[in-house]
Design a protein around this motif. Structure first.
Motif, PDB file in Angstrom:
ATOM      1  N   MET A 197      -4.874  33.486 -19.711  1.00  0.00           N
ATOM      2  CA  MET A 197      -5.222  32.598 -18.299  1.00  0.00           C
ATOM      3  C   MET A 197      -3.987  31.721 -18.076  1.00  0.00           C
ATOM      4  N   ILE A 198      -3.825  31.705 -16.698  1.00  0.00           N
ATOM      5  CA  ILE A 198      -2.788  31.031 -16.328  1.00  0.00           C
ATOM      6  C   ILE A 198      -3.105  29.962 -15.034  1.00  0.00           C
ATOM      7  N   HIS A 199      -2.781  28.573 -15.488  1.00  0.00           N
ATOM      8  CA  HIS A 199      -2.864  27.688 -14.399  1.00  0.00           C
ATOM      9  C   HIS A 199      -1.466  27.450 -13.882  1.00  0.00           C
ATOM     10  N   ALA A 200      -1.274  28.132 -12.420  1.00  0.00           N
ATOM     11  CA  ALA A 200      -0.189  28.424 -12.065  1.00  0.00           C
ATOM     12  C   ALA A 200       0.016  27.311 -10.908  1.00  0.00           C
ATOM     13  N   GLU A 201       1.003  26.346 -11.322  1.00  0.00           N
ATOM     14  CA  GLU A 201       1.521  25.226 -10.358  1.00  0.00           C
ATOM     15  C   GLU A 201       2.898  24.917 -10.937  1.00  0.00           C
ATOM     16  N   ASN A 202       3.864  24.737 -10.019  1.00  0.00           N
ATOM     17  CA  ASN A 202       5.251  24.479 -10.479  1.00  0.00           C
ATOM     18  C   ASN A 202       5.272  23.063 -10.945  1.00  0.00           C
ATOM     19  N   GLY A 203       5.310  22.751 -12.175  1.00  0.00           N
ATOM     20  CA  GLY A 203       5.402  21.364 -12.659  1.00  0.00           C
ATOM     21  C   GLY A 203       6.481  20.662 -12.240  1.00  0.00           C
ATOM     22  N   ASP A 204       7.555  21.158 -11.854  1.00  0.00           N
ATOM     23  CA  ASP A 204       8.920  20.509 -11.583  1.00  0.00           C
ATOM     24  C   ASP A 204       8.956  19.953 -10.135  1.00  0.00           C
ATOM     25  N   MET A 205       8.371  21.134  -9.422  1.00  0.00           N
ATOM     26  CA  MET A 205       8.353  20.772  -8.138  1.00  0.00           C
ATOM     27  C   MET A 205       7.178  19.602  -7.727  1.00  0.00           C
ATOM     28  N   ILE A 206       6.158  19.372  -8.557  1.00  0.00           N
ATOM     29  CA  ILE A 206       5.042  18.521  -8.310  1.00  0.00           C
ATOM     30  C   ILE A 206       5.646  17.056  -8.679  1.00  0.00           C
ATOM     31  N   GLN A 207       6.453  17.075  -9.893  1.00  0.00           N
ATOM     32  CA  GLN A 207       6.999  15.856 -10.316  1.00  0.00           C
ATOM     33  C   GLN A 207       7.831  15.390  -9.275  1.00  0.00           C
ATOM     34  N   HIS A 224      -2.011  13.035  -2.959  1.00  0.00           N
ATOM     35  CA  HIS A 224      -2.060  13.984  -3.904  1.00  0.00           C
ATOM     36  C   HIS A 224      -1.787  15.407  -3.351  1.00  0.00           C
ATOM     37  N   ALA A 225      -2.479  15.827  -2.220  1.00  0.00           N
ATOM     38  CA  ALA A 225      -2.443  17.092  -1.571  1.00  0.00           C
ATOM     39  C   ALA A 225      -0.979  17.579  -1.312  1.00  0.00           C
ATOM     40  N   LEU A 226      -0.263  16.563  -0.768  1.00  0.00           N
ATOM     41  CA  LEU A 226       1.184  16.616  -0.225  1.00  0.00           C
ATOM     42  C   LEU A 226       2.082  16.817  -1.475  1.00  0.00           C
ATOM     43  N   SER A 227       1.781  16.553  -2.514  1.00  0.00           N
ATOM     44  CA  SER A 227       2.595  16.675  -3.678  1.00  0.00           C
ATOM     45  C   SER A 227       2.276  18.122  -4.331  1.00  0.00           C
ATOM     46  N   ARG A 228       1.173  18.845  -3.779  1.00  0.00           N
ATOM     47  CA  ARG A 228       0.959  20.148  -4.150  1.00  0.00           C
ATOM     48  C   ARG A 228       0.809  21.146  -3.083  1.00  0.00           C
ATOM     49  N   PRO A 229       1.772  21.307  -2.265  1.00  0.00           N
ATOM     50  CA  PRO A 229       1.550  22.161  -1.014  1.00  0.00           C
ATOM     51  C   PRO A 229       1.498  23.695  -1.563  1.00  0.00           C
ATOM     52  N   PRO A 230       1.042  24.661  -0.857  1.00  0.00           N
ATOM     53  CA  PRO A 230       0.822  25.853  -1.210  1.00  0.00           C
ATOM     54  C   PRO A 230       2.023  26.502  -2.040  1.00  0.00           C
ATOM     55  N   LEU A 231       3.048  26.139  -1.397  1.00  0.00           N
ATOM     56  CA  LEU A 231       4.452  26.681  -2.267  1.00  0.00           C
ATOM     57  C   LEU A 231       4.171  26.506  -3.656  1.00  0.00           C
ATOM     58  N   VAL A 232       3.959  25.285  -4.210  1.00  0.00           N
ATOM     59  CA  VAL A 232       3.935  24.978  -5.347  1.00  0.00           C
ATOM     60  C   VAL A 232       3.016  26.176  -6.408  1.00  0.00           C
ATOM     61  N   GLU A 233       1.907  26.528  -5.754  1.00  0.00           N
ATOM     62  CA  GLU A 233       1.273  27.541  -6.564  1.00  0.00           C
ATOM     63  C   GLU A 233       1.805  29.151  -6.060  1.00  0.00           C
ATOM     64  N   GLY A 234       2.324  29.235  -5.015  1.00  0.00           N
ATOM     65  CA  GLY A 234       3.247  30.298  -4.521  1.00  0.00           C
ATOM     66  C   GLY A 234       4.318  30.662  -5.692  1.00  0.00           C
ATOM     67  N   GLU A 235       5.100  29.723  -5.852  1.00  0.00           N
ATOM     68  CA  GLU A 235       6.278  30.064  -6.686  1.00  0.00           C
ATOM     69  C   GLU A 235       5.635  30.379  -8.200  1.00  0.00           C
ATOM     70  N   ALA A 236       4.703  29.464  -8.551  1.00  0.00           N
ATOM     71  CA  ALA A 236       4.161  29.625 -10.154  1.00  0.00           C
ATOM     72  C   ALA A 236       3.619  30.780 -10.334  1.00  0.00           C
ATOM     73  N   THR A 237       2.732  31.229  -9.262  1.00  0.00           N
ATOM     74  CA  THR A 237       2.274  32.872  -9.592  1.00  0.00           C
ATOM     75  C   THR A 237       3.226  33.778  -9.537  1.00  0.00           C
ATOM     76  N   ASN A 238       4.120  33.693  -8.642  1.00  0.00           N
ATOM     77  CA  ASN A 238       5.255  34.945  -8.615  1.00  0.00           C
ATOM     78  C   ASN A 238       6.078  34.791  -9.999  1.00  0.00           C
ATOM     79  N   ARG A 239       6.283  33.634 -10.555  1.00  0.00           N
ATOM     80  CA  ARG A 239       7.111  33.500 -11.884  1.00  0.00           C
ATOM     81  C   ARG A 239       5.987  33.814 -13.096  1.00  0.00           C
ATOM     82  N   ALA A 240       4.868  33.699 -12.983  1.00  0.00           N
ATOM     83  CA  ALA A 240       3.992  34.177 -14.201  1.00  0.00           C
ATOM     84  C   ALA A 240       3.907  35.537 -14.128  1.00  0.00           C
ATOM     85  N   ILE A 241       3.788  36.005 -13.026  1.00  0.00           N
ATOM     86  CA  ILE A 241       3.489  37.592 -12.668  1.00  0.00           C
ATOM     87  C   ILE A 241       4.861  38.439 -13.227  1.00  0.00           C
TER      88      ILE A 241
END
Length: 532
Positions: A197-207, A224-241
């Motif tokens: 199972m993968i929690h897919a958010e790019n930690g460096d982008m968020i920080q 909080h929402a602005l620190s995690r725009p959809p691209l944060v999940e988009g990058e992380a899902t691509n990388r994990a795939i």
């Protein structure tokens, strides 16, 4: 002894493929038969429930529930601690039609948590200390890549504990793994037929975004929402795939909340990769605007709505997510019940109490003084525990927002909330279906024409949380009966079960994972040679 212990008549029995009007006979906690009708002698001495033509579904399986977890990672040791233990959390699950929960035992980076087996034993003791109203199993969260531990203990987790899933993080400083560490754990998980199972958010982008927001004084909960725009999940899902494809490892993305993340999953599925996705109610019923719900955009009470990933920016994403429910992009629908109180220092208020600027000239406090402090401060969003409650409202929200609205069929409802979780996490056909030999785990709804819609208040719920994100929302149905292995544990608004009705369940490997397409196994492109 009678032929049956429990009989359900006039039922519209729903499976992941069919709807059949029939009667159900239960004996010794198992479904014995499904028939058109019973004779008087057959049901003699049995408890009889008249479903009155309402839907009867397999009991809900909530595969993403946080109970009895300490997340006290703030600079002063506050942070969050789950307010629900197995007693209160499982009672809430039963009241919402869920008969099995899978919760998380959490490894930390501390040396005393190096052993996964020790982590599991300690967490199991927490469950046993109170008991549970519903059946339960464990996932293991892994935050270290100790090769000796992984190779030695993963087989024991699988064989002796029946734990067939692990969760890995791409964010949170105390939990995230580097790409090479992810590959280490994923490789061993694959060797032991454990679902990753993968929690897919790019930690460096968020920080980076968090630092920039703080430099501008944008620290209130809304940001909080602005620190995690959809691209944060988009990058992380691509990388994990890409990582999973490299070593041919099946993965499931937890709590996918953006149309961008869902598109990445769908693209991987289309080319034949064993990639699965979970989504949650908050992504269909909340948006960024809910982070401004209370009083003003900077009001700390908006911390009640903080979760990660956050809900989508607006309703346009929700329309695409509904499509994902129907077309199979989303394999399961879970609550991600992560309960933090608003009136407790180890809950949402740690976002103020841990923040030096907010606490300048102030004293640590509780009770009425804490409430007064929260009314005067905006806190810092990066210190607020991420999570919202929802184990009890999961099924009713999907019924109201999707089934009753005509967005999904009853069969798809069962697939998402029970059958697929059972198959994905190695519980099928013991659970997740209504057929002879399966556990008699059932949820019986009210006939639609007999149910009076109501607006939800937190006081109606059974969790140990002092709010619900869905306060005031209109519901058009609610479970009338919840039945666990033939025993009624919830009936018409009242808890009927007792602690320790629930049992620990050992799980097998995923029954959804299929072979990887030959077009994706070229050893010149991926590391399929690892297994030769």
């Amino acid at each position: 002894m009678g032929m049956f212990d429990l009989v359900i008549v006039n039922a519209r029995v729903v499976s992941a493929s069919d709807i059949v009007t029939c009667c159900i006979g239960v004996k010794n906690g198992k479904i014995r038969t499904l028939v058109d009708s019973f004779g008087d002698e057959e049901i003699q001495s049995a408890r009889v429930i008249d479903a009155q033509g309402a839907y009867v579904m397999p009991g809900g399986i909530d595969a993403h529930v946080h109970l009895c977890q300490d997340l006290k990672t703030g600079p002063h040791g506050l942070g969050g601690a789950c307010s629900d233990n197995f007693e209160t959390g499982s009672k809430s699950a039963a009241a919402g039609g869920t008969t099995t929960v899978i919760t998380f035992a959490t490894q930390t980076r501390a040396e005393e948590d190096k052993s996964l087996l020790d982590v599991i034993k300690a967490y199991s003791a927490r469950a046993e200390a109170t008991g549970s109203y519903v059946d339960y199993g464990f996932h293991i969260i892994i935050v270290r890549n100790d090769k000796d531990v992984l190779q030695k203990e993963m087989p024991i987790l699988r064989k002796e504990w029946g734990i067939s899933s692990c969760k890995l993080f791409l964010t949170y400083e105390t939990q995230r793994l580097t790409d090479s560490q992810l590959l280490d754990v994923m490789y061993e998980a694959k060797q032991n037929s454990m679902t990753t199972m993968i929690h897919a958010e790019n930690g460096d982008m968020i920080q980076w975004l968090t630092d920039k927001l703080e430099s501008k004084g944008m620290v209130a909960p809304y940001y909080h929402a602005l620190s995690r725009p959809p691209l944060v999940e988009g990058e992380a899902t691509n990388r994990a795939i890409a990582l999973a494809q490299l070593i041919q490892n099946p993965i499931l993305f937890v709590h996918v909340g953006s149309a961008l993340g869902a598109k990445n999953v769908r693209r991987a599925q289309t080319i034949g990769l064993p990639v699965y996705a979970e989504t949650c109610p908050r992504y269909f019923h909340l948006t960024w605007e809910d982070l401004k719900r209370f009083h003003s955009p900077t009001c700390f009470e908006n911390s009640k709505m903080i979760c990660s990933p956050p809900p989508p920016p607006d309703t346009s994403d929700q329309e695409e997510l509904f499509v994902g429910l129907e077309n199979g992009t989303f394999t399961i629908y879970s609550s991600d019940h992560c309960p933090f109180r608003y009136d407790h220092p180890h809950g949402k208020p740690s976002g103020v109490l841990e923040d030096p600027k907010s606490m300048e000239g102030e004293q640590y406090c509780e009770g009425d003084e804490l409430r007064s402090l929260l009314a005067r401060k905006e806190g810092a969003f990066r210190l607020i525990p991420n999570g919202i409650p929802g184990v009890e409202t999961r099924l009713p929200l999907l019924y109201t927002g999707a089934l009753a609205a005509g967005r999904i069929t009853p069969q798809k409802f069962v697939e998402l909330t029970s059958t697929n979780p059972a198959k994905l996490y190695g519980l099928y056909p013991q659970k997740g279906t209504i057929m002879p030999g399966s556990d008699a785990d059932l949820v019986i709804w009210y006939p639609d024409d007999s149910f009076k819609p109501f607006n939800l208040a937190n006081s109606m719920l059974h969790h140990n949380v002092d709010y619900t994100p869905y306060e005031g929302m209109k519901f058009v149905n609610w479970p009338r009966y919840t039945i666990l292995r033939g025993k009624v544990i919830w009936m018409e608004g009242e808890v009927q079960g007792k602690l320790r009705d629930g049992q620990y369940v050992k799980r097998g490997p995923s029954q959804l994972v299929r072979g990887v397409s030959k077009t994706t196994q070229d050893p010149r492109r991926v590391a399929s040679w690892l297994y030769e």
